[in-house]
Design an enzyme around this catalytic site. Sequence first.
Site, PDB file in Angstrom:
ATOM      1  N   LYS A 149      15.569  57.759   1.076  1.00  0.00           N
ATOM      2  CA  LYS A 149      15.448  56.484   0.360  1.00  0.00           C
ATOM      3  C   LYS A 149      15.749  55.347   1.331  1.00  0.00           C
ATOM      4  CE  LYS A 149      17.969  53.445  -1.586  1.00  0.00           C
ATOM      5  NZ  LYS A 149      17.132  52.273  -1.329  1.00  0.00           N
TER       6      LYS A 149
ATOM      7  N   GLU B  32      28.501  55.867   7.248  1.00  0.00           N
ATOM      8  CA  GLU B  32      28.680  54.919   8.362  1.00  0.00           C
ATOM      9  C   GLU B  32      28.619  53.531   7.738  1.00  0.00           C
ATOM     10  OE1 GLU B  32      28.901  52.393  10.827  1.00  0.00           O
ATOM     11  OE2 GLU B  32      26.726  52.585  10.950  1.00  0.00           O
TER      12      GLU B  32
ATOM     13  N   CYS C 281      25.969  46.771  12.633  1.00  0.00           N
ATOM     14  CA  CYS C 281      27.319  47.255  12.289  1.00  0.00           C
ATOM     15  C   CYS C 281      28.220  47.193  13.503  1.00  0.00           C
ATOM     16  CB  CYS C 281      27.259  48.652  11.696  1.00  0.00           C
ATOM     17  SG  CYS C 281      26.202  49.752  12.598  1.00  0.00           S
TER      18      CYS C 281
ATOM     19  N   GLU D 260      34.134  41.924   7.473  1.00  0.00           N
ATOM     20  CA  GLU D 260      32.791  41.983   8.066  1.00  0.00           C
ATOM     21  C   GLU D 260      31.936  40.841   7.511  1.00  0.00           C
ATOM     22  OE1 GLU D 260      30.060  45.278   7.036  1.00  0.00           O
ATOM     23  OE2 GLU D 260      29.793  45.546   9.204  1.00  0.00           O
TER      24      GLU D 260
HETATM   25  P1  NDP Z   1      24.233  48.490   0.661  1.00  0.00           P
HETATM   26  O1  NDP Z   1      25.342  49.360   1.082  1.00  0.00           O
HETATM   27  O2  NDP Z   1      24.208  48.062  -0.761  1.00  0.00           O
HETATM   28  O3  NDP Z   1      22.825  49.200   0.963  1.00  0.00           O
HETATM   29  C1  NDP Z   1      22.607  50.234   1.890  1.00  0.00           C
HETATM   30  C2  NDP Z   1      21.690  51.291   1.290  1.00  0.00           C
HETATM   31  O4  NDP Z   1      22.334  51.886   0.161  1.00  0.00           O
HETATM   32  C3  NDP Z   1      20.386  50.723   0.744  1.00  0.00           C
HETATM   33  O5  NDP Z   1      19.356  51.658   0.912  1.00  0.00           O
HETATM   34  C4  NDP Z   1      20.701  50.538  -0.736  1.00  0.00           C
HETATM   35  O6  NDP Z   1      19.556  50.475  -1.555  1.00  0.00           O
HETATM   36  C5  NDP Z   1      21.521  51.771  -1.002  1.00  0.00           C
HETATM   37  N1  NDP Z   1      22.385  51.682  -2.177  1.00  0.00           N
HETATM   38  C6  NDP Z   1      22.874  50.569  -2.774  1.00  0.00           C
HETATM   39  N2  NDP Z   1      23.624  50.898  -3.847  1.00  0.00           N
HETATM   40  C7  NDP Z   1      23.601  52.248  -3.942  1.00  0.00           C
HETATM   41  C8  NDP Z   1      24.178  53.179  -4.854  1.00  0.00           C
HETATM   42  N3  NDP Z   1      24.942  52.779  -5.873  1.00  0.00           N
HETATM   43  N4  NDP Z   1      23.957  54.493  -4.666  1.00  0.00           N
HETATM   44  C9  NDP Z   1      23.205  54.928  -3.638  1.00  0.00           C
HETATM   45  N5  NDP Z   1      22.624  54.078  -2.748  1.00  0.00           N
HETATM   46  C10 NDP Z   1      22.820  52.762  -2.879  1.00  0.00           C
HETATM   47  O7  NDP Z   1      24.235  47.227   1.619  1.00  0.00           O
HETATM   48  P2  NDP Z   1      23.451  45.836   1.447  1.00  0.00           P
HETATM   49  O8  NDP Z   1      22.087  45.988   1.970  1.00  0.00           O
HETATM   50  O9  NDP Z   1      23.593  45.322   0.046  1.00  0.00           O
HETATM   51  O10 NDP Z   1      24.291  44.899   2.423  1.00  0.00           O
HETATM   52  C11 NDP Z   1      25.554  44.388   2.030  1.00  0.00           C
HETATM   53  C12 NDP Z   1      26.534  44.395   3.195  1.00  0.00           C
HETATM   54  O11 NDP Z   1      26.710  45.723   3.666  1.00  0.00           O
HETATM   55  C13 NDP Z   1      26.098  43.630   4.428  1.00  0.00           C
HETATM   56  O12 NDP Z   1      26.346  42.274   4.336  1.00  0.00           O
HETATM   57  C14 NDP Z   1      26.934  44.304   5.484  1.00  0.00           C
HETATM   58  O13 NDP Z   1      28.232  43.763   5.474  1.00  0.00           O
HETATM   59  C15 NDP Z   1      26.975  45.738   5.037  1.00  0.00           C
HETATM   60  N6  NDP Z   1      25.946  46.578   5.714  1.00  0.00           N
HETATM   61  C16 NDP Z   1      26.338  47.384   6.719  1.00  0.00           C
HETATM   62  C17 NDP Z   1      25.396  48.116   7.402  1.00  0.00           C
HETATM   63  C18 NDP Z   1      25.779  49.002   8.529  1.00  0.00           C
HETATM   64  O14 NDP Z   1      25.010  49.122   9.470  1.00  0.00           O
HETATM   65  N7  NDP Z   1      26.892  49.699   8.442  1.00  0.00           N
HETATM   66  C19 NDP Z   1      23.968  48.048   7.088  1.00  0.00           C
HETATM   67  C20 NDP Z   1      23.661  47.204   5.970  1.00  0.00           C
HETATM   68  C21 NDP Z   1      24.631  46.499   5.326  1.00  0.00           C
HETATM   69  P3  NDP Z   1      18.809  49.093  -1.915  1.00  0.00           P
HETATM   70  O15 NDP Z   1      19.316  48.056  -0.979  1.00  0.00           O
HETATM   71  O16 NDP Z   1      17.383  49.418  -1.730  1.00  0.00           O
HETATM   72  O17 NDP Z   1      19.144  48.806  -3.341  1.00  0.00           O
END
Ligand code: NDP
Length: 498
Positions: A177, A252, A286, A387
């Site tokens: 996904k 991660e 990240c 962050e």
């Molecule tokens: P999320 O953690 O919400 O999203 C990451 C992935 O998880 C996406 O594919 C998302 O799907 C999916 N996801 C969201 N909710 C669920 C759930 N309940 N169960 C299973 N999968 C889920 O991050 P965001 O994109 O909303 O970003 C928010 C913050 O997260 C950023 O500002 C940053 O601080 C951090 N982040 C950190 C990253 C890293 O590299 N460690 C990468 C991205 C974000 P979908 O978005 O399609 O709904």
Amino acid sequence: MVDIEKKLVNYIDGEWVLPDRNNYTAVVNPATGQTITKVPLSSDNDVKAAVKSAKKAQKRWALIPAPQRAELLYRVGSMMKERKEHLAKLLTMENGKVLEEARGEVQEGIDMAFYMAGEGRRLFGQTTPSELKNKFAMSVRAPVGVVGIITPWNFPIAIATWKSFPAIVAGNAVIWKPATETPIMAYELAKIFEEAGLPNGVLNVVFGSGSDVGEAMVADDDIRVISFTGSNETGRNIAGKCGMKLKKVSLEMGGKNAVIVMDDADLSLAVEGILWSAFGTSGQRCTACSRVIVHKDVKEELTERLLTEMEKLTIGNGLDESIKVGPIINQGALEKIDRYVQIGRQEGAMLLAGGYTLHDEKDNNGYYYAPTLFTDVDRTMRIAKEEIFGPVVSLIEVDSLEEAIEINNEVSYGLSSSIFTQNVNQVFAAQRDLDTGIVYVNAGTIGAEIHLPFGGTKGTGNGHRDSGLAALDVFTEWKSVYVDFSGKLQRAQIDIEA
Ligand code: NDP
């Protein structure tokens, strides 16, 4: 320039299939605000279909010898190489990162393909003497079965390759996904797998939201591993649910990464390292540098040099090769960054540069934030601890290496850290005492290579690693095998001859 389908569809059991419900959302180019395609918002029925296909396919796939499974990855790597420029342009369009970085990200996927393909001829276990006569003992890696990977928008292809390539070479079937913001790389990679001849059902892509598709994957008992990269909040939520099901979960979840600049540092090099780590990918990595912990004797000079170089940063649409800093992923992220900047001001930090949203002259519907520098940041401030995930850096002054390490380590994350110094004693003390999963010496906080483990401590993860050989531990189970050829029952720990 590059073709993109008007609407994407799921890839399940080797077929491109419409989602269960006719529900789509726009995929927006963050540099322009324009819709580039539409992505399905699939339902749990689509996840069920993918699981059914993956379960069936995995049994056959696991029986194909690993070197043959690896041949497939070699083909995928070669095809990615041929299509590198095409993929990079699409990546810039869906994610916003500048073309040079997009090429780098695709290259990371290519490297991962060749590296993991090599594992097809290794997948080493152990052989060890038995304590009993005429008995043989060994351990082998066995695939886990059907694995689920949930990826974020900031590295739409690289992170997926870190997870799916080891899973596939180890004999698992994958349900992927991708983030709703960046589905195009998933579509392109699935097409490459299809053309490379991957048997139906070994890789399935289900587009849709985390709350629908992601949660359905976490809830499905037939998906035995969830490998996730994203926010700490979502990761914790997933870990809790997987914990109750005794499902393997690898997380991660970002960082609050620091560059330490000591009084003997090569300041020109430190400035380059800070700019690249803090403002590359507009700080949306990240591993991005969001704190500079600087020795008081060089703070003034470092600050001046940083400000001079920051003025030269060009901001805009990453498809333009002259641009160094691209857009922020979406309006919500832009607002989150600005909220943190306001918090920093209220907390008493001094804003030296940036601190505002801006518009690219040509693409004025894009989401841009000016590279931002705070000084006089106290280690207790929220901007020094949380962050931000944007182009915002805080300068924190220290008197000694000990104090720098203490400040580096006191945040709740532990992904990446870096130190600039010419002193070998300080280098070795720092690499030992910094509590992050990745440490750089005389380089910024970004730049991981795929053959080493990627991940971190504390709030960054849960003890697993992406990439490197460590990735295989997520997608395999250890099986210990004892072969007794004595012809009699030999009881371990009991029937040992003197
Ligand atoms: P999320 O953690 O919400 O999203 C990451 C992935 O998880 C996406 O594919 C998302 O799907 C999916 N996801 C969201 N909710 C669920 C759930 N309940 N169960 C299973 N999968 C889920 O991050 P965001 O994109 O909303 O970003 C928010 C913050 O997260 C950023 O500002 C940053 O601080 C951090 N982040 C950190 C990253 C890293 O590299 N460690 C990468 C991205 C974000 P979908 O978005 O399609 O709904």
